[in-house]
Design an enzyme around this catalytic site. Structure first.
Site, PDB file in Angstrom:
ATOM      1  N   HIS A 120     -10.950  -2.842   2.321  1.00  0.00           N
ATOM      2  CA  HIS A 120      -9.872  -3.804   2.598  1.00  0.00           C
ATOM      3  C   HIS A 120     -10.405  -5.010   3.375  1.00  0.00           C
ATOM      4  O   HIS A 120     -11.429  -4.910   4.055  1.00  0.00           O
ATOM      5  CB  HIS A 120      -8.783  -3.136   3.463  1.00  0.00           C
ATOM      6  CG  HIS A 120      -7.962  -2.108   2.749  1.00  0.00           C
ATOM      7  ND1 HIS A 120      -7.738  -0.851   3.265  1.00  0.00           N
ATOM      8  CD2 HIS A 120      -7.293  -2.163   1.570  1.00  0.00           C
ATOM      9  CE1 HIS A 120      -6.966  -0.158   2.431  1.00  0.00           C
ATOM     10  NE2 HIS A 120      -6.691  -0.924   1.393  1.00  0.00           N
ATOM     11  N   CYS A 152      -5.313   0.944  10.306  1.00  0.00           N
ATOM     12  CA  CYS A 152      -4.660   1.665   9.198  1.00  0.00           C
ATOM     13  C   CYS A 152      -3.546   2.590   9.644  1.00  0.00           C
ATOM     14  O   CYS A 152      -2.644   2.900   8.860  1.00  0.00           O
ATOM     15  CB  CYS A 152      -5.682   2.525   8.453  1.00  0.00           C
ATOM     16  SG  CYS A 152      -7.096   1.622   7.870  1.00  0.00           S
TER      17      CYS A 152
HETATM   18  N1  GLY Z   1      -8.515   6.770   2.215  1.00  0.00           N
HETATM   19  C1  GLY Z   1      -7.939   5.513   2.463  1.00  0.00           C
HETATM   20  C2  GLY Z   1      -7.626   4.855   1.177  1.00  0.00           C
HETATM   21  O1  GLY Z   1      -8.422   4.967   0.297  1.00  0.00           O
HETATM   22  O2  GLY Z   1      -6.600   4.248   0.971  1.00  0.00           O
END
Ligand code: GLY
Length: 254
Positions: free
Chosen positions: A159, A246
């Site tokens: 990300h 996250c």
């Molecule tokens: N494990 C985090 C994702 O891949 O969204």
């Protein structure tokens, strides 16, 4: 400030992985780290609001990817990984108490981890999770709220916020190996230490930088710059290809 979170599910051991190899996750340790993370946010003034547990959704603890919350609207995303799409309904229900909602629709995809808000600009990572159509829809949804979109391409990380996050009003923490710095011209940039590639993911809560203990050299750098840094242990959660941003969605209240 409210921090929306969700418990670590036992199924986290089957989480999505893109740039990391699978290695065993100690679920009890991940749960303990997540509890401690929430306690840290609470100590910084956040009210923790836990979404309903979702034991069969392996990545459901990583609530950030399901929403983008702005002052006057919340965008419910359509995560790029199909396995993660059922995570959004409970986030929408929770956020409907605080903001009008708008939704990214198929064929658009967008993960909240790809959206970095700096003032009235939204930097959005075009990634394996967030596609051009998802970014186009986001731009249309936020334009009436006076937000501009700047699309940023990534290399080698999941990300945008794996590669760059905000640590101060005008200051970003960045790993230039994963993202081109030119979209951020005009802002102060602090480079992660060379041997700490995962260190660019920090969570700014008020004026405090919540930061993973696994990156001591970059932590020292932030402290030398004068930032107030609060350390959390997050290495077990990091095995699931996740960082400190996250695990929460922060919602300011008037
Ligand atoms: N494990 C985090 C994702 O891949 O969204």
């Amino acid at each position: 400030m409210i921090a929306l979170t969700r418990d670590v599910p036992p199924s986290i051991v089957e989480c999505e992985l893109t740039h990391r190899s699978r290695c065993p996750i100690d679920v009890d340790r991940a749960i303990a780290q997540h509890e401690s993370y929430q306690a840290t946010l609470a100590s910084l003034g956040c009210t923790i609001l836990r979404l309903p547990a979702a034991p069969h959704l392996p990545d459901s603890v990583f609530v950030e990817d399901t929403a983008v919350v702005l002052p006057d609207i919340a965008i419910i995303t359509r995560p790029g990984a199909e396995s993660r799409r059922p995570e959004t309904a409970s986030m929408a229900e929770a956020l409907s108490a605080y903001r009008p909602l708008a939704f990214v629709e198929a064929p658009g995809t967008l993960d909240g981890g790809d959206v970095l808000r700096i003032g009235s600009r939204l930097f959005v990572g075009r990634s394996l999770r967030s596609n051009t159509e998802g970014i186009r829809q986001l731009a249309a949804l936020v334009a009436p709220h006076y937000f501009d979109i700047i699309t940023v391409d990534l290399t080698g990380c999941l990300h945008l916020k794996s590669a760059v996050t905000q640590v101060g009003d005008d200051t970003l923490l960045i790993n230039r190996a994963w993202v081109d710095a030119s979209p951020f011209d005009g802002m102060a940039l602090i480079d992660v230490e060379a041997d700490e590639s995962g260190a660019a993911n920090a969570l700014l809560v008020g004026e405090t930088v919540v930061f993973p203990a696994a990156y001591p050299r970059t932590r020292l750098l932030l402290e030398e710059y004068g930032f107030d840094v609060r350390i959390v242990e997050a290495d077990e959660l990091e095995k699931a290809e996740a960082g400190v941003t996250c695990c929460s969605v922060l919602v300011t209240q008037a």
